[in-house]
Design a protein around this motif. Structure first.
Motif, PDB file in Angstrom:
ATOM      1  N   HIS A  49     -27.516 -10.847   2.915  1.00  0.00           N
ATOM      2  CA  HIS A  49     -27.475 -10.671   4.367  1.00  0.00           C
ATOM      3  C   HIS A  49     -27.792  -9.228   4.751  1.00  0.00           C
ATOM      4  O   HIS A  49     -28.516  -8.977   5.732  1.00  0.00           O
ATOM      5  CB  HIS A  49     -26.100 -11.053   4.908  1.00  0.00           C
ATOM      6  N   MET A  50     -27.271  -8.284   4.005  1.00  0.00           N
ATOM      7  CA  MET A  50     -27.532  -6.875   4.319  1.00  0.00           C
ATOM      8  C   MET A  50     -29.002  -6.529   4.091  1.00  0.00           C
ATOM      9  O   MET A  50     -29.591  -5.738   4.840  1.00  0.00           O
ATOM     10  CB  MET A  50     -26.616  -5.982   3.486  1.00  0.00           C
ATOM     11  N   LYS A  51     -29.593  -7.154   3.090  1.00  0.00           N
ATOM     12  CA  LYS A  51     -31.030  -6.967   2.876  1.00  0.00           C
ATOM     13  C   LYS A  51     -31.818  -7.529   4.051  1.00  0.00           C
ATOM     14  O   LYS A  51     -32.766  -6.893   4.551  1.00  0.00           O
ATOM     15  CB  LYS A  51     -31.457  -7.642   1.575  1.00  0.00           C
ATOM     16  N   THR A  52     -31.429  -8.710   4.519  1.00  0.00           N
ATOM     17  CA  THR A  52     -32.086  -9.323   5.679  1.00  0.00           C
ATOM     18  C   THR A  52     -31.986  -8.432   6.910  1.00  0.00           C
ATOM     19  O   THR A  52     -32.925  -8.316   7.699  1.00  0.00           O
ATOM     20  CB  THR A  52     -31.453 -10.693   5.974  1.00  0.00           C
ATOM     21  N   LEU A  53     -30.842  -7.778   7.077  1.00  0.00           N
ATOM     22  CA  LEU A  53     -30.616  -6.901   8.220  1.00  0.00           C
ATOM     23  C   LEU A  53     -31.354  -5.571   8.115  1.00  0.00           C
ATOM     24  O   LEU A  53     -31.429  -4.817   9.085  1.00  0.00           O
ATOM     25  CB  LEU A  53     -29.111  -6.636   8.370  1.00  0.00           C
ATOM     26  N   GLY A  54     -31.885  -5.282   6.918  1.00  0.00           N
ATOM     27  CA  GLY A  54     -32.626  -4.039   6.724  1.00  0.00           C
ATOM     28  C   GLY A  54     -31.739  -2.824   6.550  1.00  0.00           C
ATOM     29  O   GLY A  54     -32.149  -1.698   6.848  1.00  0.00           O
ATOM     30  N   TRP A  55     -30.534  -3.026   6.028  1.00  0.00           N
ATOM     31  CA  TRP A  55     -29.567  -1.934   5.902  1.00  0.00           C
ATOM     32  C   TRP A  55     -29.769  -1.068   4.660  1.00  0.00           C
ATOM     33  O   TRP A  55     -29.073  -0.082   4.473  1.00  0.00           O
ATOM     34  CB  TRP A  55     -28.151  -2.485   5.892  1.00  0.00           C
ATOM     35  N   LYS A  56     -30.645  -1.456   3.773  1.00  0.00           N
ATOM     36  CA  LYS A  56     -30.908  -0.703   2.542  1.00  0.00           C
ATOM     37  C   LYS A  56     -29.653  -0.602   1.666  1.00  0.00           C
ATOM     38  O   LYS A  56     -29.214   0.478   1.278  1.00  0.00           O
ATOM     39  CB  LYS A  56     -31.474   0.692   2.852  1.00  0.00           C
ATOM     40  N   LEU A  57     -29.115  -1.774   1.356  1.00  0.00           N
ATOM     41  CA  LEU A  57     -28.008  -1.874   0.413  1.00  0.00           C
ATOM     42  C   LEU A  57     -28.420  -1.276  -0.924  1.00  0.00           C
ATOM     43  O   LEU A  57     -29.541  -1.476  -1.383  1.00  0.00           O
ATOM     44  CB  LEU A  57     -27.642  -3.341   0.223  1.00  0.00           C
ATOM     45  N   TYR A  58     -27.522  -0.528  -1.556  1.00  0.00           N
ATOM     46  CA  TYR A  58     -27.879   0.007  -2.877  1.00  0.00           C
ATOM     47  C   TYR A  58     -26.863  -0.297  -3.977  1.00  0.00           C
ATOM     48  O   TYR A  58     -27.152  -0.078  -5.149  1.00  0.00           O
ATOM     49  CB  TYR A  58     -28.162   1.505  -2.822  1.00  0.00           C
ATOM     50  N   GLN A  59     -25.684  -0.832  -3.640  1.00  0.00           N
ATOM     51  CA  GLN A  59     -24.773  -1.242  -4.708  1.00  0.00           C
ATOM     52  C   GLN A  59     -23.591  -2.024  -4.136  1.00  0.00           C
ATOM     53  O   GLN A  59     -23.267  -1.931  -2.951  1.00  0.00           O
ATOM     54  CB  GLN A  59     -24.239  -0.044  -5.489  1.00  0.00           C
ATOM     55  N   ALA A  60     -22.972  -2.815  -5.028  1.00  0.00           N
ATOM     56  CA  ALA A  60     -21.729  -3.518  -4.720  1.00  0.00           C
ATOM     57  C   ALA A  60     -20.858  -3.441  -5.957  1.00  0.00           C
ATOM     58  O   ALA A  60     -21.361  -3.528  -7.087  1.00  0.00           O
ATOM     59  CB  ALA A  60     -22.010  -4.977  -4.345  1.00  0.00           C
ATOM     60  N   ASP A  61     -19.560  -3.281  -5.769  1.00  0.00           N
ATOM     61  CA  ASP A  61     -18.700  -3.175  -6.951  1.00  0.00           C
ATOM     62  C   ASP A  61     -17.306  -3.708  -6.677  1.00  0.00           C
ATOM     63  O   ASP A  61     -16.900  -3.905  -5.530  1.00  0.00           O
ATOM     64  CB  ASP A  61     -18.623  -1.726  -7.447  1.00  0.00           C
ATOM     65  N   HIS A  62     -16.577  -3.936  -7.774  1.00  0.00           N
ATOM     66  CA  HIS A  62     -15.159  -4.257  -7.713  1.00  0.00           C
ATOM     67  C   HIS A  62     -14.411  -2.934  -7.682  1.00  0.00           C
ATOM     68  O   HIS A  62     -14.669  -2.030  -8.471  1.00  0.00           O
ATOM     69  CB  HIS A  62     -14.759  -5.069  -8.944  1.00  0.00           C
ATOM     70  N   GLU A  63     -13.484  -2.809  -6.738  1.00  0.00           N
ATOM     71  CA  GLU A  63     -12.756  -1.550  -6.580  1.00  0.00           C
ATOM     72  C   GLU A  63     -11.470  -1.538  -7.403  1.00  0.00           C
ATOM     73  O   GLU A  63     -11.248  -2.405  -8.243  1.00  0.00           O
ATOM     74  CB  GLU A  63     -12.480  -1.309  -5.092  1.00  0.00           C
ATOM     75  N   ASP A  64     -10.602  -0.566  -7.155  1.00  0.00           N
ATOM     76  CA  ASP A  64      -9.465  -0.307  -8.030  1.00  0.00           C
ATOM     77  C   ASP A  64      -8.293  -1.254  -7.815  1.00  0.00           C
ATOM     78  O   ASP A  64      -7.348  -1.256  -8.594  1.00  0.00           O
ATOM     79  CB  ASP A  64      -8.993   1.142  -7.842  1.00  0.00           C
ATOM     80  N   GLY A  65      -8.310  -2.049  -6.751  1.00  0.00           N
ATOM     81  CA  GLY A  65      -7.264  -3.044  -6.563  1.00  0.00           C
ATOM     82  C   GLY A  65      -7.744  -4.404  -7.017  1.00  0.00           C
ATOM     83  O   GLY A  65      -8.918  -4.755  -6.857  1.00  0.00           O
ATOM     84  N   ASN A  66      -6.868  -5.200  -7.588  1.00  0.00           N
ATOM     85  CA  ASN A  66      -7.239  -6.565  -7.956  1.00  0.00           C
ATOM     86  C   ASN A  66      -7.688  -7.315  -6.708  1.00  0.00           C
ATOM     87  O   ASN A  66      -6.991  -7.328  -5.695  1.00  0.00           O
ATOM     88  CB  ASN A  66      -6.052  -7.287  -8.588  1.00  0.00           C
TER      89      ASN A  66
END
Length: 439
Positions: free
Chosen positions: A170-187
């Motif tokens: 969806h972010m790619k479709t919106l043209g936001w230039k996503l560059y990463q996604a990750d799991h953070e420090d909380g479960n």
């Protein structure tokens, strides 16, 4: 009816839009909207959609006139998960006059001042969130996500691939230039990062991002929360903001100096000093809920880390202080949490930074140590307010922020938030019963 002068109608026709969500954000960050059909959007674009301001978190009464939300075509976004609908941010008017307690207007006032001074602030936000089950009990959706060191956990990231990848698409479709996604420090905690932009565009995207994450999570049978501290033994949800200031043409980063300390120009240090100078008064804006203060109390989590600041300080590439300088040409403010109003986040940073520039403030020496341990050599740092009440008193007493953000906004914000505090204080908690019933 002539549609040639209606950019939103043209957008709707070209993109197959049936309805527009004409939206605004109130003082507490709640998004209010009306669903407007394509056939009526030209009228709304000209006159605005009518709302009762008293129905939202504003300092208004039922006796006040209608508040008109005039959509800003530059903010329009098609919902990638519901392609017949587009969302658009609005500017608020009452009796033909801009509503000065509107968060978006507070930010636009700061942008106007920065422009007059020859500056243009660009920012990026890191919006952390948890994916929860839809059960009545508050628990993470992924019951296998139990490791005590969950940050960047590949298995947990991929178990939630359907949700995270859909958000990425969806972010790619919106043209936001996503560059990463990750799991953070909380479960059960995640973060998606997209490219920085002008601060108003970032605030619009921040608002839309929260809407999008919640919608996609719900589609997959989960609940997404940006609550600052939904779990006492897990890392809280931050909204870290990366900041740089450019010239008005956006061609030159005025914070960047290859020969400056840590790659920052003196202007950047003036700006940082302004944020530090006004830090205590900013806390009620950047940490706007009762729950927020469980995140910035300096306590560590079960992973042994705390990623939130508890003192007024700045440093280099060190995540234990309020301001971090991770790279040349920018700094990161780590104070704000997931409940922050996207527009007030940007407005508070810009107002304080401009104060530092105009007064040629100096931030003093860096705090290059672990900010969650005692400071060395007897150094004493200013501490952050520990409750929403303390923070509101700091804001209320700040003559600078009253002037910079506007008396109408500041008075309204403090009063609305004080009512929230009074509501909380009237609540009888289980802790009180457990510890006082047999007194």
């Amino acid at each position: 009816m002539d549609r040639t002068l209606s950019p939103l109608h043209d957008f709707g026709v070209k993109n197959g839009i049936r309805f527009f969500l004409v939206s605004y954000v109130d003082l507490l960050g709640v998004v209010r909207s009306k669903l407007v059909p394509l056939s009526a959007i030209q009228t709304m674009e000209r006159t605005g959609a009518g709302f009762a301001g008293y129905a939202a978190h504003f300092l208004m009464t039922a006796a006040d006139s209608d508040m008109l939300a005039v959509p800003d075509v530059t903010s329009v976004m098609k919902l990638p998960w519901n392609v017949e609908v587009a969302w658009v941010a609005s500017d608020l008017y009452m009796n033909g006059v801009l509503v000065q307690q509107s968060p978006r207007q507070v930010l636009k006032n700061q942008i106007e001042k920065a422009t007059r001074l020859g500056y243009r602030m660009k920012t990026g936000v890191e919006c952390e969130f948890f994916l929860l089950s839809n059960d009545s009990e508050v628990q993470t959706a992924d019951l296998k996500d139990k490791t005590t060191k969950p940050c960047y956990d590949q298995g947990a990231l991929m178990r939630n691939y359907k949700i995270i990848s859909e958000l990425c698409d969806h972010m790619k479709t919106l043209g936001w230039k996503l560059y990463q996604a990750d799991h953070e420090d909380g479960n059960g905690q995640f973060e998606l990062n997209w490219e920085y932009d002008d601060c108003l565009a970032t605030a619009d995207k921040h608002t839309f991002f929260k809407f999008m994450v919640k919608s996609v999570a719900e589609k997959h049978g989960c609940r997404a929360t940006f609550m600052p501290k939904p779990f006492l033994n897990k890392t809280g949800n931050g909204a870290h903001c990366h900041v740089s200031v450019w010239d008005t043409t956006a061609s030159t980063n005025l914070f960047l100096d290859a020969h400056g300390t840590l790659g920052l120009a003196s202007l950047a240090y003036n700006f940082i000093a302004g944020v530090l100078e006004n830090a205590e008064a900013l806390v009620s804006i950047l940490n706007p809920t009762v729950n927020s203060y469980k995140r910035i109390d300096g306590h560590t989590t079960m992973s042994g880390s705390s990623w939130a600041p508890c003192s007024v300080s700045y440093t280099g590439n060190n995540r234990t202080h309020m301001i971090r300088i991770p790279d040349a040409g920018r700094f990161e403010l780590r104070l704000a949490d997931g409940a922050v109003n996207p527009y007030l986040l940007q407005a508070a940073i810009l107002a304080s930074g401009l104060d530092g520039i105009e007064r040629n403030l100096n931030p003093g020496p860096r705090s290059d140590w672990n900010g969650h341990l005692p400071a060395p050599n007897g150094i004493v740092l200013r501490t952050l307010p520990t409750t929403l009440l303390d923070a509101l008193r700091k804001l209320s007493g700040s003559q600078f922020l009253r002037q910079a953000l506007g008396e109408e906004f500041t008075t309204s914000y403090v009063e609305v938030q004080m009512e929230r505090w009074r509501s909380y204080s009237r609540h009888l908690s289980q802790w009180e019963l457990d510890n006082t019933l047999d007194c």
